[in-house]
Design a protein around this motif. Structure first.
Motif, PDB file in Angstrom:
ATOM      1  N   LYS A   1     -11.024   6.588 -21.985  1.00 39.49           N
ATOM      2  CA  LYS A   1     -10.998   5.477 -21.044  1.00 39.49           C
ATOM      3  C   LYS A   1      -9.550   5.260 -20.605  1.00 39.49           C
ATOM      4  CE  LYS A   1     -15.010   3.280 -23.183  1.00 39.49           C
ATOM      5  NZ  LYS A   1     -15.528   2.103 -23.924  1.00 39.49           N
ATOM      6  N   PRO A   2      -9.277   5.371 -19.318  1.00 38.24           N
ATOM      7  CA  PRO A   2      -7.881   5.333 -18.877  1.00 38.24           C
ATOM      8  C   PRO A   2      -7.280   3.935 -18.962  1.00 38.24           C
ATOM      9  CG  PRO A   2      -9.333   5.426 -16.988  1.00 38.24           C
ATOM     10  CD  PRO A   2     -10.212   5.587 -18.195  1.00 38.24           C
ATOM     11  N   PHE A   3      -5.987   3.937 -19.045  1.00 34.38           N
ATOM     12  CA  PHE A   3      -5.182   2.723 -19.074  1.00 34.38           C
ATOM     13  C   PHE A   3      -4.795   2.414 -17.626  1.00 34.38           C
ATOM     14  CE2 PHE A   3      -1.205   0.777 -21.247  1.00 34.38           C
ATOM     15  CZ  PHE A   3      -1.838  -0.437 -21.329  1.00 34.38           C
ATOM     16  N   VAL A   4      -5.422   1.425 -17.016  1.00 37.28           N
ATOM     17  CA  VAL A   4      -5.294   1.159 -15.588  1.00 37.28           C
ATOM     18  C   VAL A   4      -4.470  -0.100 -15.354  1.00 37.28           C
ATOM     19  CG1 VAL A   4      -6.561   0.724 -13.432  1.00 37.28           C
ATOM     20  CG2 VAL A   4      -7.532   2.248 -15.173  1.00 37.28           C
ATOM     21  N   GLY A   5      -3.555  -0.033 -14.386  1.00 37.42           N
ATOM     22  CA  GLY A   5      -2.789  -1.204 -13.991  1.00 37.42           C
ATOM     23  C   GLY A   5      -3.405  -1.852 -12.764  1.00 37.42           C
ATOM     24  N   TYR A   6      -3.505  -3.171 -12.749  1.00 36.10           N
ATOM     25  CA  TYR A   6      -4.036  -3.911 -11.605  1.00 36.10           C
ATOM     26  C   TYR A   6      -2.936  -4.771 -10.998  1.00 36.10           C
ATOM     27  CZ  TYR A   6      -8.722  -2.503 -12.966  1.00 36.10           C
ATOM     28  OH  TYR A   6      -9.828  -1.762 -13.265  1.00 36.10           O
ATOM     29  N   PHE A   7      -2.942  -4.878  -9.674  1.00 34.46           N
ATOM     30  CA  PHE A   7      -1.916  -5.667  -9.005  1.00 34.46           C
ATOM     31  C   PHE A   7      -2.445  -6.164  -7.663  1.00 34.46           C
ATOM     32  CE2 PHE A   7      -1.418  -1.354  -7.566  1.00 34.46           C
ATOM     33  CZ  PHE A   7      -1.007  -1.432  -6.246  1.00 34.46           C
ATOM     34  N   TRP A   8      -1.691  -7.073  -7.066  1.00 34.52           N
ATOM     35  CA  TRP A   8      -2.030  -7.594  -5.742  1.00 34.52           C
ATOM     36  C   TRP A   8      -1.357  -6.732  -4.688  1.00 34.52           C
ATOM     37  CZ3 TRP A   8      -5.935 -10.687  -5.117  1.00 34.52           C
ATOM     38  CH2 TRP A   8      -6.293 -11.582  -6.142  1.00 34.52           C
ATOM     39  N   LEU A   9      -2.165  -6.120  -3.824  1.00 36.12           N
ATOM     40  CA  LEU A   9      -1.665  -5.247  -2.765  1.00 36.12           C
ATOM     41  C   LEU A   9      -1.612  -6.036  -1.455  1.00 36.12           C
ATOM     42  CD1 LEU A   9      -0.945  -2.279  -1.908  1.00 36.12           C
ATOM     43  CD2 LEU A   9      -3.362  -2.065  -1.254  1.00 36.12           C
ATOM     44  N   PRO A  10      -0.442  -6.132  -0.797  1.00 38.86           N
ATOM     45  CA  PRO A  10      -0.368  -6.878   0.464  1.00 38.86           C
ATOM     46  C   PRO A  10      -1.015  -6.096   1.605  1.00 38.86           C
ATOM     47  CG  PRO A  10       1.749  -5.896  -0.032  1.00 38.86           C
ATOM     48  CD  PRO A  10       0.876  -5.640  -1.238  1.00 38.86           C
ATOM     49  N   GLN A  11      -1.321  -6.820   2.665  1.00 40.56           N
ATOM     50  CA  GLN A  11      -1.961  -6.203   3.827  1.00 40.56           C
ATOM     51  C   GLN A  11      -1.094  -5.082   4.398  1.00 40.56           C
ATOM     52  OE1 GLN A  11      -3.390  -9.125   6.516  1.00 40.56           O
ATOM     53  NE2 GLN A  11      -4.079  -7.687   8.069  1.00 40.56           N
ATOM     54  N   LYS A  12       0.213  -5.239   4.327  1.00 38.83           N
ATOM     55  CA  LYS A  12       1.139  -4.187   4.727  1.00 38.83           C
ATOM     56  C   LYS A  12       1.963  -3.789   3.509  1.00 38.83           C
ATOM     57  CE  LYS A  12       4.735  -2.908   8.029  1.00 38.83           C
ATOM     58  NZ  LYS A  12       5.601  -3.365   9.149  1.00 38.83           N
ATOM     59  N   PRO A  13       1.599  -2.716   2.807  1.00 39.21           N
ATOM     60  CA  PRO A  13       2.333  -2.314   1.599  1.00 39.21           C
ATOM     61  C   PRO A  13       3.796  -2.014   1.909  1.00 39.21           C
ATOM     62  CG  PRO A  13       0.235  -1.146   1.765  1.00 39.21           C
ATOM     63  CD  PRO A  13       0.454  -1.845   3.079  1.00 39.21           C
ATOM     64  N   ASP A  14       4.661  -2.291   0.930  1.00 33.01           N
ATOM     65  CA  ASP A  14       6.074  -1.992   1.128  1.00 33.01           C
ATOM     66  C   ASP A  14       6.301  -0.480   1.076  1.00 33.01           C
ATOM     67  OD1 ASP A  14       6.287  -1.174  -1.612  1.00 33.01           O
ATOM     68  OD2 ASP A  14       6.620  -3.245  -2.200  1.00 33.01           O
ATOM     69  N   ALA A  15       7.519  -0.078   1.424  1.00 36.48           N
ATOM     70  CA  ALA A  15       7.834   1.350   1.546  1.00 36.48           C
ATOM     71  C   ALA A  15       7.681   2.081   0.215  1.00 36.48           C
ATOM     72  CB  ALA A  15       9.251   1.525   2.084  1.00 36.48           C
ATOM     73  N   GLU A  16       8.062   1.422  -0.882  1.00 37.68           N
ATOM     74  CA  GLU A  16       7.953   2.073  -2.191  1.00 37.68           C
ATOM     75  C   GLU A  16       6.502   2.333  -2.563  1.00 37.68           C
ATOM     76  OE1 GLU A  16       9.262   1.394  -6.880  1.00 37.68           O
ATOM     77  OE2 GLU A  16       9.813  -0.076  -5.352  1.00 37.68           O
ATOM     78  N   THR A  17       5.636   1.331  -2.346  1.00 40.64           N
ATOM     79  CA  THR A  17       4.214   1.511  -2.646  1.00 40.64           C
ATOM     80  C   THR A  17       3.611   2.595  -1.769  1.00 40.64           C
ATOM     81  OG1 THR A  17       4.016  -0.800  -3.306  1.00 40.64           O
ATOM     82  CG2 THR A  17       1.973   0.358  -2.760  1.00 40.64           C
ATOM     83  N   ALA A  18       3.964   2.581  -0.479  1.00 38.17           N
ATOM     84  CA  ALA A  18       3.437   3.589   0.438  1.00 38.17           C
ATOM     85  C   ALA A  18       3.857   4.994   0.029  1.00 38.17           C
ATOM     86  CB  ALA A  18       3.901   3.293   1.864  1.00 38.17           C
ATOM     87  N   ALA A  19       5.098   5.143  -0.440  1.00 37.10           N
ATOM     88  CA  ALA A  19       5.583   6.458  -0.863  1.00 37.10           C
ATOM     89  C   ALA A  19       4.947   6.892  -2.175  1.00 37.10           C
ATOM     90  CB  ALA A  19       7.104   6.435  -0.985  1.00 37.10           C
ATOM     91  N   THR A  20       4.780   5.947  -3.103  1.00 40.06           N
ATOM     92  CA  THR A  20       4.200   6.273  -4.407  1.00 40.06           C
ATOM     93  C   THR A  20       2.797   6.846  -4.272  1.00 40.06           C
ATOM     94  OG1 THR A  20       5.493   4.576  -5.532  1.00 40.06           O
ATOM     95  CG2 THR A  20       3.467   5.299  -6.630  1.00 40.06           C
ATOM     96  N   PHE A  21       2.008   6.270  -3.370  1.00 43.16           N
ATOM     97  CA  PHE A  21       0.611   6.684  -3.222  1.00 43.16           C
ATOM     98  C   PHE A  21       0.376   7.493  -1.944  1.00 43.16           C
ATOM     99  CE2 PHE A  21       0.512   2.669  -5.667  1.00 43.16           C
ATOM    100  CZ  PHE A  21      -0.085   3.134  -6.835  1.00 43.16           C
TER     101      PHE A  21
END
Length: 336
Positions: A214-234
């Motif tokens: 069973k994986p260890f999953v992180g949950y977070f609040w994603l904004p309507q327009k993700p920031d540059a770091e989030t966009a690059a990570t995924f």
């Protein structure tokens, strides 16, 4: 003022370094514990990897290239758990309580294997410093999800706290309020763990190794327009970003307008390079759970094969980066 600290079985968190799992790797057991090494004697012919928020399954086929049997220690390392982060960020414990909190299982050629678990406590440095013996001296458990773990730290005697502070292993905050004097301890070590077992790779034959957990999953609040770091990570490309914006705009969560709950699942692929040559045949399957969930990750060649499933297949695959998979919207299990 008291140090802010919280630990819970499940809640939303923005994890700066998402918990991950890793490919099998060739290893040795020395006086310093488990060490990952490269080998040219055994090749990974096939890897079939299945990822979802509920379960990870991996099936490998290894072939011995050496003219004689190869005796080895096979290791499945997990990334470090930052105890300071665990003290302040609510985390999801997906499996049973205790050391095997991911419900990790392994079989070899269809037969169940009971792997050993090595857990160490290290200060990240540089240079790294192993403080496993220091924790053992004061009866501090290594498993951060041990019941009453953080409350137990606060109850440590003064001599133990002094040792932890002297080693740079903890911050200790002592304060008083209307209820009296209090001690709050923030641990600074990382918990490093790996499952391992001794394995014979017969000359000229293949060996099939399978895992599930069973994986260890992180949950977070994603904004309507993700920031540059989030966009690059995924690797969120413009069409995916537009789809996320539409989905989030259609949602109405009191106090979190313009945001959606999202999940971050990671998997370490690069340890596969410890085996001889590339992965001859690699297949990734992702199940997003709900048809209206959007998935994004840095992987070329993904194609949809079912309402909730995507797959990518490669030959002579050499992983150059690890996987980070975004699921959005993704409601944590206790909120379904």
């Amino acid at each position: 003022m008291p140090i802010v600290r919280h630990i819970a079985t499940l809640a939303l968190a923005l994890l700066t370094g998402a918990p991950a799992s890793a490919n099998d790797s060739y290893a040795t057991l020395g006086a310093g514990g488990l060490r990952l090494e490269a080998t040219d004697a055994v090749a990974m012919e096939q890897e079939d990897l299945f990822l979802s928020r509920e379960e990870v399954r991996v099936a490998y086929v290894f072939r011995t290239l050496a003219p004689r049997d190869v005796e080895a220690v096979v290791a499945f390392p997990f990334p470090d758990i930052d105890t300071a982060m665990a003290a302040n960020v609510p985390l999801l414990v997906p499996g049973r309580k205790g050391e095997n909190f991911l419900d990790f299982e392994v079989s070899v050629d269809g037969r169940r294997v009971t792997p050993a678990l090595e857990i160490r406590a290290v200060l990240p440095g540089p240079p790294e410093k192993d403080v496993t013996a220091l924790l053992a001296k004061h009866g501090i458990p290594l498993a951060v999800f041990t019941p009453d773990f953080f409350a137990g730290l606060d109850r440590l005697p003064a001599a133990a706290l002094a040792d932890l502070k002297a080693a740079g292993a903890a911050d200790v905050d002592e304060y008083e309020d209307a209820k009296g004097r209090h001690v709050s301890v923030i641990p600074l070590w990382h918990v490093r763990s790996a499952y391992h077992w001794r394995q014979t790779f017969p000359a000229g034959r293949t060996v099939t190794v399978e895992h599930r957990y069973k994986p260890f999953v992180g949950y977070f609040w994603l904004p309507q327009k993700p920031d540059a770091e989030t966009a690059a990570t995924f690797c969120i490309d413009p069409p995916t970003a537009a789809g996320l914006a539409r989905r989030i705009a259609a949602m109405s969560i009191p106090g979190f307008q313009g945001h959606a709950q999202a999940a971050d699942l990671s998997y370490v692929l690069k340890t596969a390079r410890n085996w001889a040559g590339p992965i001859r045949r690699f297949r990734l399957t992702i199940d997003k759970g709900q048809p209206d969930t959007i998935v994004s990750l840095c992987m070329d060649g993904l194609r949809k094969i079912a309402p909730t499933r995507f797959t990518a297949e490669f030959t002579d695959f050499v992983p150059t980066r690890d996987l980070r998979v975004l699921f959005a919207p993704a409601v944590p299990p206790d909120q379904n």
